[in-house]
Design an enzyme around this catalytic site. Sequence first.
Site, PDB file in Angstrom:
ATOM      1  N   TYR A   1      85.871  88.156  56.331  1.00 46.71           N
ATOM      2  CA  TYR A   1      86.461  86.832  56.092  1.00 46.71           C
ATOM      3  C   TYR A   1      87.989  86.906  56.154  1.00 46.71           C
ATOM      4  O   TYR A   1      88.641  86.107  56.835  1.00 46.71           O
ATOM      5  CB  TYR A   1      86.004  86.307  54.724  1.00 46.71           C
ATOM      6  CG  TYR A   1      86.801  85.124  54.231  1.00 46.71           C
ATOM      7  CD1 TYR A   1      86.602  83.857  54.765  1.00 46.71           C
ATOM      8  CD2 TYR A   1      87.771  85.282  53.235  1.00 46.71           C
ATOM      9  CE1 TYR A   1      87.352  82.775  54.313  1.00 46.71           C
ATOM     10  CE2 TYR A   1      88.519  84.214  52.787  1.00 46.71           C
ATOM     11  CZ  TYR A   1      88.301  82.961  53.326  1.00 46.71           C
ATOM     12  OH  TYR A   1      89.047  81.897  52.877  1.00 46.71           O
TER      13      TYR A   1
ATOM     14  N   LYS B   1      90.936  85.272  58.831  1.00 42.87           N
ATOM     15  CA  LYS B   1      92.134  84.500  58.447  1.00 42.87           C
ATOM     16  C   LYS B   1      93.389  85.110  59.070  1.00 42.87           C
ATOM     17  O   LYS B   1      94.247  84.394  59.580  1.00 42.87           O
ATOM     18  CB  LYS B   1      92.272  84.438  56.919  1.00 42.87           C
ATOM     19  CG  LYS B   1      91.215  83.590  56.242  1.00 42.87           C
ATOM     20  CD  LYS B   1      91.432  82.113  56.511  1.00 42.87           C
ATOM     21  CE  LYS B   1      90.294  81.253  56.041  1.00 42.87           C
ATOM     22  NZ  LYS B   1      90.389  79.851  56.434  1.00 42.87           N
TER      23      LYS B   1
ATOM     24  N   SER C   1      94.883  82.611  53.410  1.00 39.51           N
ATOM     25  CA  SER C   1      94.419  83.044  52.097  1.00 39.51           C
ATOM     26  C   SER C   1      95.203  84.273  51.654  1.00 39.51           C
ATOM     27  O   SER C   1      95.595  85.112  52.480  1.00 39.51           O
ATOM     28  CB  SER C   1      92.935  83.395  52.204  1.00 39.51           C
ATOM     29  OG  SER C   1      92.489  84.024  51.032  1.00 39.51           O
TER      30      SER C   1
HETATM   31  P1  NAD Z   1      84.838  74.257  51.404  1.00 39.22           P
HETATM   32  O1  NAD Z   1      83.666  75.023  51.882  1.00 39.22           O
HETATM   33  O2  NAD Z   1      84.656  73.342  50.253  1.00 39.22           O
HETATM   34  O3  NAD Z   1      85.490  73.442  52.613  1.00 39.22           O
HETATM   35  C1  NAD Z   1      85.344  73.833  53.939  1.00 39.22           C
HETATM   36  C2  NAD Z   1      84.791  72.654  54.711  1.00 39.22           C
HETATM   37  O4  NAD Z   1      84.613  73.056  56.074  1.00 39.22           O
HETATM   38  C3  NAD Z   1      83.439  72.195  54.175  1.00 39.22           C
HETATM   39  O5  NAD Z   1      83.462  70.805  53.950  1.00 39.22           O
HETATM   40  C4  NAD Z   1      82.463  72.558  55.288  1.00 39.22           C
HETATM   41  O6  NAD Z   1      81.383  71.647  55.392  1.00 39.22           O
HETATM   42  C5  NAD Z   1      83.369  72.524  56.516  1.00 39.22           C
HETATM   43  N1  NAD Z   1      82.863  73.342  57.609  1.00 39.22           N
HETATM   44  C6  NAD Z   1      82.326  74.589  57.546  1.00 39.22           C
HETATM   45  N2  NAD Z   1      81.957  74.987  58.777  1.00 39.22           N
HETATM   46  C7  NAD Z   1      82.280  73.981  59.625  1.00 39.22           C
HETATM   47  C8  NAD Z   1      82.137  73.798  61.022  1.00 39.22           C
HETATM   48  N3  NAD Z   1      81.568  74.724  61.797  1.00 39.22           N
HETATM   49  N4  NAD Z   1      82.579  72.641  61.569  1.00 39.22           N
HETATM   50  C9  NAD Z   1      83.130  71.676  60.791  1.00 39.22           C
HETATM   51  N5  NAD Z   1      83.268  71.790  59.469  1.00 39.22           N
HETATM   52  C10 NAD Z   1      82.854  72.933  58.890  1.00 39.22           C
HETATM   53  O7  NAD Z   1      85.975  75.321  51.095  1.00 39.22           O
HETATM   54  P2  NAD Z   1      87.392  75.146  50.412  1.00 39.22           P
HETATM   55  O8  NAD Z   1      87.406  75.965  49.199  1.00 39.22           O
HETATM   56  O9  NAD Z   1      87.777  73.721  50.342  1.00 39.22           O
HETATM   57  O10 NAD Z   1      88.284  75.901  51.489  1.00 39.22           O
HETATM   58  C11 NAD Z   1      88.987  75.204  52.486  1.00 39.22           C
HETATM   59  C12 NAD Z   1      89.746  76.190  53.332  1.00 39.22           C
HETATM   60  O11 NAD Z   1      90.609  76.950  52.502  1.00 39.22           O
HETATM   61  C13 NAD Z   1      88.870  77.197  54.055  1.00 39.22           C
HETATM   62  O12 NAD Z   1      89.422  77.442  55.318  1.00 39.22           O
HETATM   63  C14 NAD Z   1      88.965  78.426  53.184  1.00 39.22           C
HETATM   64  O13 NAD Z   1      88.756  79.591  53.929  1.00 39.22           O
HETATM   65  C15 NAD Z   1      90.394  78.331  52.699  1.00 39.22           C
HETATM   66  N6  NAD Z   1      90.646  79.010  51.442  1.00 39.22           N
HETATM   67  C16 NAD Z   1      89.873  78.744  50.357  1.00 39.22           C
HETATM   68  C17 NAD Z   1      90.117  79.395  49.161  1.00 39.22           C
HETATM   69  C18 NAD Z   1      89.247  79.153  47.966  1.00 39.22           C
HETATM   70  O14 NAD Z   1      89.173  80.019  47.112  1.00 39.22           O
HETATM   71  N7  NAD Z   1      88.587  78.022  47.836  1.00 39.22           N
HETATM   72  C19 NAD Z   1      91.163  80.303  49.081  1.00 39.22           C
HETATM   73  C20 NAD Z   1      91.962  80.535  50.198  1.00 39.22           C
HETATM   74  C21 NAD Z   1      91.678  79.885  51.388  1.00 39.22           C
HETATM   75  C1  WQD Z   2      88.125  86.304  40.715  1.00 38.82           C
HETATM   76  C2  WQD Z   2      88.043  87.468  39.751  1.00 38.82           C
HETATM   77  C3  WQD Z   2      86.301  89.041  40.316  1.00 38.82           C
HETATM   78  C4  WQD Z   2      82.967  86.347  39.745  1.00 38.82           C
HETATM   79  C5  WQD Z   2      87.902  84.913  46.480  1.00 38.82           C
HETATM   80  C6  WQD Z   2      87.992  85.302  47.912  1.00 38.82           C
HETATM   81  C7  WQD Z   2      89.359  84.983  48.417  1.00 38.82           C
HETATM   82  C8  WQD Z   2      89.715  83.521  48.144  1.00 38.82           C
HETATM   83  C9  WQD Z   2      89.512  83.151  46.722  1.00 38.82           C
HETATM   84  C10 WQD Z   2      89.088  82.253  50.033  1.00 38.82           C
HETATM   85  C11 WQD Z   2      87.813  88.814  40.464  1.00 38.82           C
HETATM   86  C12 WQD Z   2      86.015  88.358  39.001  1.00 38.82           C
HETATM   87  C13 WQD Z   2      84.247  86.869  39.807  1.00 38.82           C
HETATM   88  C14 WQD Z   2      82.085  86.822  38.748  1.00 38.82           C
HETATM   89  C15 WQD Z   2      83.808  88.292  37.947  1.00 38.82           C
HETATM   90  N1  WQD Z   2      88.861  82.651  48.876  1.00 38.82           N
HETATM   91  N2  WQD Z   2      84.652  87.821  38.928  1.00 38.82           N
HETATM   92  N3  WQD Z   2      82.551  87.775  37.890  1.00 38.82           N
HETATM   93  O1  WQD Z   2      87.539  87.428  44.712  1.00 38.82           O
HETATM   94  O2  WQD Z   2      89.800  86.800  43.815  1.00 38.82           O
HETATM   95  O3  WQD Z   2      88.887  85.632  45.763  1.00 38.82           O
HETATM   96  O4  WQD Z   2      88.173  83.522  46.328  1.00 38.82           O
HETATM   97  O5  WQD Z   2      90.007  82.541  50.720  1.00 38.82           O
HETATM   98  O6  WQD Z   2      89.318  85.257  49.763  1.00 38.82           O
HETATM   99  O7  WQD Z   2      87.736  86.686  48.023  1.00 38.82           O
HETATM  100  O8  WQD Z   2      87.909  85.195  43.582  1.00 38.82           O
HETATM  101  O9  WQD Z   2      86.714  83.860  41.923  1.00 38.82           O
HETATM  102  O10 WQD Z   2      85.407  85.535  43.291  1.00 38.82           O
HETATM  103  O11 WQD Z   2      87.012  86.358  41.588  1.00 38.82           O
HETATM  104  O12 WQD Z   2      84.165  89.150  37.165  1.00 38.82           O
HETATM  105  O13 WQD Z   2      80.911  86.430  38.664  1.00 38.82           O
HETATM  106  O14 WQD Z   2      86.885  87.270  38.908  1.00 38.82           O
HETATM  107  O15 WQD Z   2      85.928  90.369  40.288  1.00 38.82           O
HETATM  108  O16 WQD Z   2      88.499  89.778  39.729  1.00 38.82           O
HETATM  109  P1  WQD Z   2      88.527  86.398  44.441  1.00 38.82           P
HETATM  110  P2  WQD Z   2      86.688  85.178  42.621  1.00 38.82           P
END
Ligand code: NAD
Ligand code: WQD
Length: 371
Positions: free
Chosen positions: A165, A169, A137
Amino acid sequence: MPVGTVLVTGGTGYIGSFTTLALLDAGYDVVIVDSLYNSSKVALDRIELLAGRRPDFYQIDITDEKALDEVFAKHPAIDSVIHFAALKASFAPHSFSAVGESSVIPLEYYRVNVGGSIALLQSMSRNNVTNIVFSSSATVYGDATRFPNMIPIPEHCPIGPTNTYGRTKSMIEDVISDYINAQRNNLEKEGKPFQQWNGALLRYFNPCGAHPSGIMGEDPQGIPFNLLPLLGQVATGQREKLLVYGEDYPSRDGTAIRDYIHVVDLARGHLVALNYLRANQPGVKAWNLGSGRGSTVFEIIKAFSAVVGRDLKYEVVARRAGDVLDLTANPTLANTELNWKTELTMEKACEDLWRWVSNNPQGYRQEPPAE
Ligand code: NAD
Ligand code: WQD
């Protein structure tokens, strides 16, 4: 004959389901493992509807090595893993707490995210599966504005996550890197032939959007945490207003800047990274997956309101603890090495998200609209 067989952990989740679709469309066979902690089996139906094929699915926990071994034993053709399964709610809803969930229950985050990744690597090792694409991330960078000239953020920007979190990562990145490097060193020292392990550490910026058909999208099991899903709820009337966390940032309109990337582009990024690992055997490498374009919170509200066709209610409140001013990617490395760049804009993500939420306000808990 399939191009290859991939184990996708977390494959019923948001990014995992889109990546599974991209893999199936590219001719891979896919085996999913997911505990369904934050997803639903309906995702499998939607994937099948769109791909014309259904991935194999096992409901197991990523920390359960024995269950992982059984899946590898049942599917000896698996040669690569894309690892999404994790806990990811880094922020709790404003009304509940200003600190992130991962800082409230850190041991659970370390157990599932770090422990689960170690269990997976151990099981892969026992089963001679040597390619791993990992969901890292942009949050690993923390506040990149603390350095001069690091916005947009390149991969060599020093990392410094600001919450638990993010630390899980960056730890997993280290675990994977150390393991892959040790494999090579140990076997070379012993003069043994070795199979090169390969790892892609994909640092995503802010994934958003849905499938253009409107039948596949993000369906978190609880309250959404991210900006666009929350705005979606304001648009469908499930939420009265959006709370804007701070308009006193030193940005062009006072709100924080993020690099919003369409989930379809992101899924394709996994496909190209996997193809790159299999073709080039590069060892372990990190790539940013972002567009290179930053948008403020107000710009997102404006873009989403434009596709909805009316102004969406918001209220400016204090900054959210742990938020940073600017997370915009420098995606040059992925552009050049992986030959990948975003093709879909943030505005297109807003359009597709609106189609998804207006057709499925309850996510996967209702039937898809009739054709
Ligand atoms: P998501 O929660 O939709 O997907 C994660 C999946 O992992 C879910 O289906 C959940 O049921 C499964 N899971 C959770 N705990 C588990 C466990 N103990 N065993 C097996 N399965 C389990 O999230 P996403 O947004 O699709 O994110 C996918 C990956 O990408 C994650 O690793 C997340 O940290 C990373 N990521 C997400 C974002 C984002 O903003 N969505 C940004 C950067 C990185
Ligand atoms: C985006 C912008 C908030 C909600 C998060 C995780 C990051 C990654 C992606 C997994 C920010 C603003 C948000 C609201 C707002 N996930 N905001 N009102 O924080 O950039 O990243 O998701 O890896 O690890 O931290 O994403 O969508 O929460 O926020 O003003 O109700 O929107 O302050 O500037 P963020 P976000």
